[in-house]
Write an enzyme that holds these catalytic residues in place. Structure first.
Site, mmCIF file in Angstrom:
data_model
loop_
_atom_site.group_PDB
_atom_site.id
_atom_site.type_symbol
_atom_site.label_atom_id
_atom_site.label_comp_id
_atom_site.label_asym_id
_atom_site.label_seq_id
_atom_site.Cartn_x
_atom_site.Cartn_y
_atom_site.Cartn_z
ATOM 1 N N GLU A 5 34.826 20.798 36.053
ATOM 2 C CA GLU A 5 35.455 21.612 35.015
ATOM 3 C C GLU A 5 36.538 22.450 35.655
ATOM 4 O O GLU A 5 36.419 22.807 36.828
ATOM 5 C CB GLU A 5 34.432 22.584 34.409
ATOM 6 C CG GLU A 5 33.352 21.913 33.634
ATOM 7 C CD GLU A 5 32.139 22.828 33.461
ATOM 8 O OE1 GLU A 5 32.294 24.058 33.466
ATOM 9 O OE2 GLU A 5 31.036 22.280 33.332
ATOM 10 N N LYS B 38 38.321 25.845 36.529
ATOM 11 C CA LYS B 38 37.808 27.211 36.665
ATOM 12 C C LYS B 38 38.812 28.138 35.989
ATOM 13 O O LYS B 38 39.903 28.396 36.508
ATOM 14 C CB LYS B 38 37.656 27.560 38.152
ATOM 15 C CG LYS B 38 36.958 28.876 38.385
ATOM 16 C CD LYS B 38 36.584 29.006 39.855
ATOM 17 C CE LYS B 38 35.738 30.234 40.110
ATOM 18 N NZ LYS B 38 36.368 31.476 39.714
ATOM 19 N N ASP C 236 40.466 31.508 34.555
ATOM 20 C CA ASP C 236 40.555 32.827 35.152
ATOM 21 C C ASP C 236 40.626 33.896 34.065
ATOM 22 O O ASP C 236 41.684 34.193 33.532
ATOM 23 C CB ASP C 236 41.823 32.863 36.023
ATOM 24 C CG ASP C 236 41.688 33.867 37.129
ATOM 25 O OD1 ASP C 236 40.590 34.429 37.281
ATOM 26 O OD2 ASP C 236 42.680 34.089 37.838
ATOM 27 N N TYR D 214 31.320 27.140 29.048
ATOM 28 C CA TYR D 214 31.030 26.221 30.149
ATOM 29 C C TYR D 214 29.553 26.107 30.491
ATOM 30 O O TYR D 214 29.197 25.494 31.488
ATOM 31 C CB TYR D 214 31.825 26.594 31.402
ATOM 32 C CG TYR D 214 31.690 28.022 31.862
ATOM 33 C CD1 TYR D 214 30.477 28.519 32.324
ATOM 34 C CD2 TYR D 214 32.791 28.876 31.853
ATOM 35 C CE1 TYR D 214 30.351 29.821 32.741
ATOM 36 C CE2 TYR D 214 32.675 30.183 32.272
ATOM 37 C CZ TYR D 214 31.448 30.649 32.713
ATOM 38 O OH TYR D 214 31.332 31.943 33.135
ATOM 39 N N LYS E 123 38.674 26.184 45.195
ATOM 40 C CA LYS E 123 39.799 27.041 44.792
ATOM 41 C C LYS E 123 41.111 26.425 45.262
ATOM 42 O O LYS E 123 41.227 26.052 46.431
ATOM 43 C CB LYS E 123 39.656 28.431 45.426
ATOM 44 C CG LYS E 123 38.466 29.215 44.936
ATOM 45 C CD LYS E 123 38.776 29.861 43.611
ATOM 46 C CE LYS E 123 38.149 31.190 43.412
ATOM 47 N NZ LYS E 123 38.613 32.345 43.990
ATOM 48 N N CYS F 101 69.952 57.068 47.367
ATOM 49 C CA CYS F 101 69.603 56.479 46.070
ATOM 50 C C CYS F 101 70.784 55.658 45.537
ATOM 51 O O CYS F 101 71.901 56.174 45.432
ATOM 52 C CB CYS F 101 69.252 57.585 45.086
ATOM 53 S SG CYS F 101 68.952 56.965 43.432
ATOM 54 N N CYS G 134 72.190 57.522 42.271
ATOM 55 C CA CYS G 134 72.815 58.842 42.235
ATOM 56 C C CYS G 134 73.265 59.339 43.605
ATOM 57 O O CYS G 134 73.822 60.424 43.716
ATOM 58 C CB CYS G 134 71.867 59.858 41.589
ATOM 59 S SG CYS G 134 70.426 60.214 42.599
ATOM 60 N N CYS H 92 63.461 58.870 45.095
ATOM 61 C CA CYS H 92 64.654 59.694 44.949
ATOM 62 C C CYS H 92 64.212 61.053 44.423
ATOM 63 O O CYS H 92 63.635 61.150 43.352
ATOM 64 C CB CYS H 92 65.628 59.029 43.982
ATOM 65 S SG CYS H 92 66.922 60.172 43.470
ATOM 66 N N CYS I 297 68.985 62.049 38.278
ATOM 67 C CA CYS I 297 69.096 60.626 38.610
ATOM 68 C C CYS I 297 68.897 59.814 37.322
ATOM 69 O O CYS I 297 67.860 59.948 36.658
ATOM 70 C CB CYS I 297 68.031 60.299 39.659
ATOM 71 S SG CYS I 297 68.013 58.579 40.119
HETATM 72 S S1 IVH Z 1 29.790 28.220 36.038
HETATM 73 C C1 IVH Z 1 25.954 29.739 38.003
HETATM 74 N N1 IVH Z 1 32.023 27.184 35.124
HETATM 75 O O1 IVH Z 1 33.891 31.759 37.690
HETATM 76 C C2 IVH Z 1 27.263 29.176 37.622
HETATM 77 N N2 IVH Z 1 32.057 29.425 35.934
HETATM 78 O O2 IVH Z 1 32.022 32.857 40.323
HETATM 79 C C3 IVH Z 1 28.019 30.093 36.790
HETATM 80 N N3 IVH Z 1 34.243 30.527 35.726
HETATM 81 O O3 IVH Z 1 32.369 34.603 36.944
HETATM 82 C C4 IVH Z 1 29.406 29.837 36.571
HETATM 83 N N4 IVH Z 1 35.304 28.833 34.802
HETATM 84 O O4 IVH Z 1 33.100 33.497 34.887
HETATM 85 C C5 IVH Z 1 31.426 28.275 35.668
HETATM 86 N N5 IVH Z 1 33.926 26.184 34.237
HETATM 87 C C6 IVH Z 1 33.324 27.236 34.779
HETATM 88 C C7 IVH Z 1 34.032 28.442 35.016
HETATM 89 C C8 IVH Z 1 33.359 29.512 35.609
HETATM 90 C C9 IVH Z 1 35.406 30.081 35.234
HETATM 91 C C10 IVH Z 1 34.024 31.870 36.309
HETATM 92 C C11 IVH Z 1 32.769 32.546 35.843
HETATM 93 C C12 IVH Z 1 32.197 33.244 37.044
HETATM 94 C C13 IVH Z 1 33.025 32.748 38.174
HETATM 95 C C14 IVH Z 1 32.126 32.111 39.202
#
Ligand code: IVH
Length: 670
Positions: free
Chosen positions: A113, A115, A117, A225, A312, A406, A409, A424, A430
């Protein structure tokens, strides 16, 4: 100190620190610096160590940093919210794969999946109805932000499919789409508010807002998720997620089952660049063992599951030429160096400029003009220079020098001992600093003058029509009409709004003046202790520091402000224009003491005033606002969409609900 003095000091410190926590985390209006805050914490920790008999588990020294706030009710997570192990390399991914296969003794299938943010959320459904929405908190307990979560369109309130278990938990990530983030920040910039650094901060900040109407306006989305519960429909993670999608939960289309780790790597490679074109920020791939039985076999370490890992992506970099460095003077006088680059394509956009932060940064990079530099997009909006390609440096190239005066000014710049930034000091003359102060003055929380954006202020300034805040009150419509993009109607509206602003209460005028370190809360405190500006102007530093919450830094800044003749003249002209320069804070709107002795809880969404305004109204009418319902609650000011948990609790304790209209009648506003 004798024992009882020690105890008193400890209690006082705890109260003070709690108060600062509230100002910092909840009101977002700190009144002391981080350094001063740390001094208080250190003093408390030292005393608690020396006198262990007074130590206490709920001392602010013992609670770890977390997203928990005191404005929300907190609950225990039925299943702790753990984090994930991170990896940045395929070798580590191979190790993970070998471990899982060795421990289970079988081939392992994975689910990949993206990840996302944002901010994680754990939502409980009972008999198909949403009952709780907890933030991650400290992993064990979370804040219940259910009233806010209800306003997010793609989070179902009810799931009516016959196959749903009696109780289940959906976990997911609450996100702010990039385009929503961009327009939110543009809007905030216009209103002179602080910008959010990235969509993740904006999403998590929004989720903790106390006004669900604000959350509703921010267009958040949620990607689910994880389905958790005792009775799950399938014995695979993928099967369960697909079922959840059928029930109406948003599950990303990008999710894939991979037969082996090689397929996982293909998935990672595929999304490395493709993710730039998604509407949301992602920072990697989460790889999970698909079989629930295998997941159980693998179990957890103290911090994370052994059956999942996050890969990551490294921040993307590009190599390009540094053409020049320019220096920008901000609205508070801070000078920021900005690198002008040969345009280069990076993670979905063309980058032409990068932040260089301050003189130290330039020095550390040993940056020379026309160097080839590596730029990277981190979590921040503006890309940054992370390194120099020394092999392509031109011979005899000049090191980048920080300017000494600056650029706006010409005043020699100052850098305070121990601080990274140059600024400044020409506070009064200014140009960007003057414009910044005028923008602050007209802001919604200050004089609330409408129709005057940053651009109009720039125009008025460059035409010489305004040089300070008092000049606003001398403007007339004829002067405004000839300005670009200004019609008679808008000119008239601006002038009217300026005139109306003379009725803004005194404490907001104090805030609007833009005295350093005098934020909204300090302004209120000052207004209640010094009922007119003349009292404040004649007070000395020692009078000011007598007031709780006013430290030496604020006191010095106030005295310094009023020691300047130009400021005195501005005050004189504001007075002539009829601006309110006296009146006790918050007393202006008092319509009596109709709420005397009442403790009131606010819940839901309102149409006539915001929640914050209602809090103020309650206080102004002699009442007390409280965030949680208890036997002491007199009544609940109930708006639309009041949370069922609050409703139940109120019914349980027999506490009356008062509608917005009824409430306005009580205080005599209707
Ligand atoms: S699973 C025990 N799946 O990433 C497993 N986490 O450190 C729990 N996150 O704070 C997480 N996308 O909020 C999972 N597809 C995904 C995710 C996901 C983002 C975030 C989650 C958590 C951090 C994991």
């Amino acid at each position: 100190m004798n024992n009882s003095e020690v105890r008193e000091r400890i209690e006082k410190l705890r109260r003070e620190i709690e108060d600062h926590n509230r100002r910092y985390y909840i009101l977002n209006q700190p009144v002391i610096s981080d350094f001063e805050y740390d001094l208080l914490i250190n003093e408390l920790a030292t005393l608690e160590k020396k006198y262990p008999e007074f130590a206490s588990d709920d001392s602010p020294t013992r609670r770890v940093g977390s997203d928990l706030t005191r404005e929300f009710r907190q609950y225990e997570h039925k299943y702790p919210m753990l984090s994930l192990g991170n990896t940045y390399s395929f070798e580590e991914l191979d190790d993970f794969d070998q471990r899982t296969r060795k421990l289970t003794g079988e081939p392992v299938e994975y689910v990949c999946e993206l990840k996302f943010d944002g901010a994680s959320i754990s939502i409980t459904y009972n008999k198909g109805v949403i009952t709780r929405a907890l933030t991650r908190g400290d992993g064990t307990r979370g804040d219940d932000v259910i009233d806010n979560v209800r306003t997010i369109k793609d989070i179902p309130e009810k799931v009516s499919n016959p196959s749903v278990p009696d109780e289940f938990i959906m976990r997911g990530e609450i996100l702010m789409p990039r385009d929503v983030f961009k327009s939110l920040n543009e809007q905030r910039e216009k209103e002179g508010l602080n910008l959010f650094a990235n969509p993740r901060n904006a999403a998590s900040g929004t989720l903790k807002t106390l006004d669900p109407a604000v959350v509703a306006s921010r267009k958040l989305v949620c990607m689910f998720y994880f389905l958790l519960g005792e009775y799950l429909p399938y014995d695979t993670h993928y099967g369960n997620l697909m079922k959840a999608a059928e029930w109406g939960f948003t599950v990303a289309d990008s999710i894939r089952v991979c037969k082996n780790i090689e397929e996982v790597k293909e998935y990672i490679d595929f999304w490395e660049h493709k993710r730039d074109s998604l509407p949301y920020d992602t920072d990697g791939v989460v790889i999970k063992v698909n079989s629930i039985a295998q997941q159980q076999e693998l179990g957890f370490t103290a911090k994370s599951p052994r059956w999942a890992i996050a890969y990551k992506y490294k921040a993307e970099q590009a190599l390009t030429r540094l053409n020049s460095v320019s220096f920008q003077v901000g609205r508070t006088g801070n000078v920021t160096p900005v690198a002008n680059l040969e345009p280069v394509f990076l993670a979905g956009t063309t980058v032409k400029r990068a932040s260089l932060h301050n003189a130290d940064q330039i020095f550390l990079l040993d940056l020379h003009l026309h160097d080839m530099v590596y730029v990277e997009k981190g979590g921040e909006i503006i890309p940054k220079i992370v390194g120099v390609e020394l092999s392509s440096r031109e011979e005899k190239s000049e090191p980048v020098k920080f300017i000494e005066t600056c650029p706006e000014c010409g005043t020699p710049l100052v850098r305070n001992e121990g601080e990274a930034n140059h600024f400044c000091p020409n506070y009064l003359h200014c140009p960007p600093q003057i414009k910044g102060r005028i923008e602050h003055f007209i802001g919604r929380k200050a004089m609330n003058i409408e129709g005057l954006g940053e651009e109009t202020i720039d125009l008025l300034f460059s035409r010489g029509l305004i040089r300070n805040i008092a000049d606003l009150y001398d403007l007339n419509a004829e002067q405004l009409v000839p300005l670009e993009r200004m019609g008679e109607k808008s000119a008239g509206n601006i002038i009217r709004s300026i005139r109306d602003s003379v009725n803004v209460p005194y404490h907001r005028v104090l805030f609007a003046l833009g005295i350093r370190h005098v934020g909204e809360t300090v302004a209120k405190t000052l207004a209640s202790r010094f009922p007119s500006i003349d009292d404040l102007m004649s007070s000395k530093e020692e009078d000011l520091t007598m007031v709780r919450e006013i430290g030496p830094k604020i006191a010095a800044s106030i005295v310094n402000y009023f020691s300047d003749n130009e400021n005195i003249d501005i005050i004189r002209r504001l007075r002539e224009a009829g601006v309110r320069l006296s009146g006790e804070a918050g007393k202006e709107k008092t319509t009596g003491n109709s709420l005397e002795g009442k403790t009131i809880v606010i819940s839901g969404v309102f149409s006539r005033h915001s929640r914050d305004e209602y809090k103020e109204i309650i206080e102004n009418n002699g009442g007390k606002n409280s965030s949680s319902i208890s036997g002491n609650t007199s009544f609940i000011l109930a708006g639309d969409n009041m949370g069922p948990s609050k409703r139940e609790k109120a019914a349980e304790l027999g506490i009356p609900l008062v509608s917005e209209e009824e409430f306005l009648k009580i205080i005599g506003e209707d």
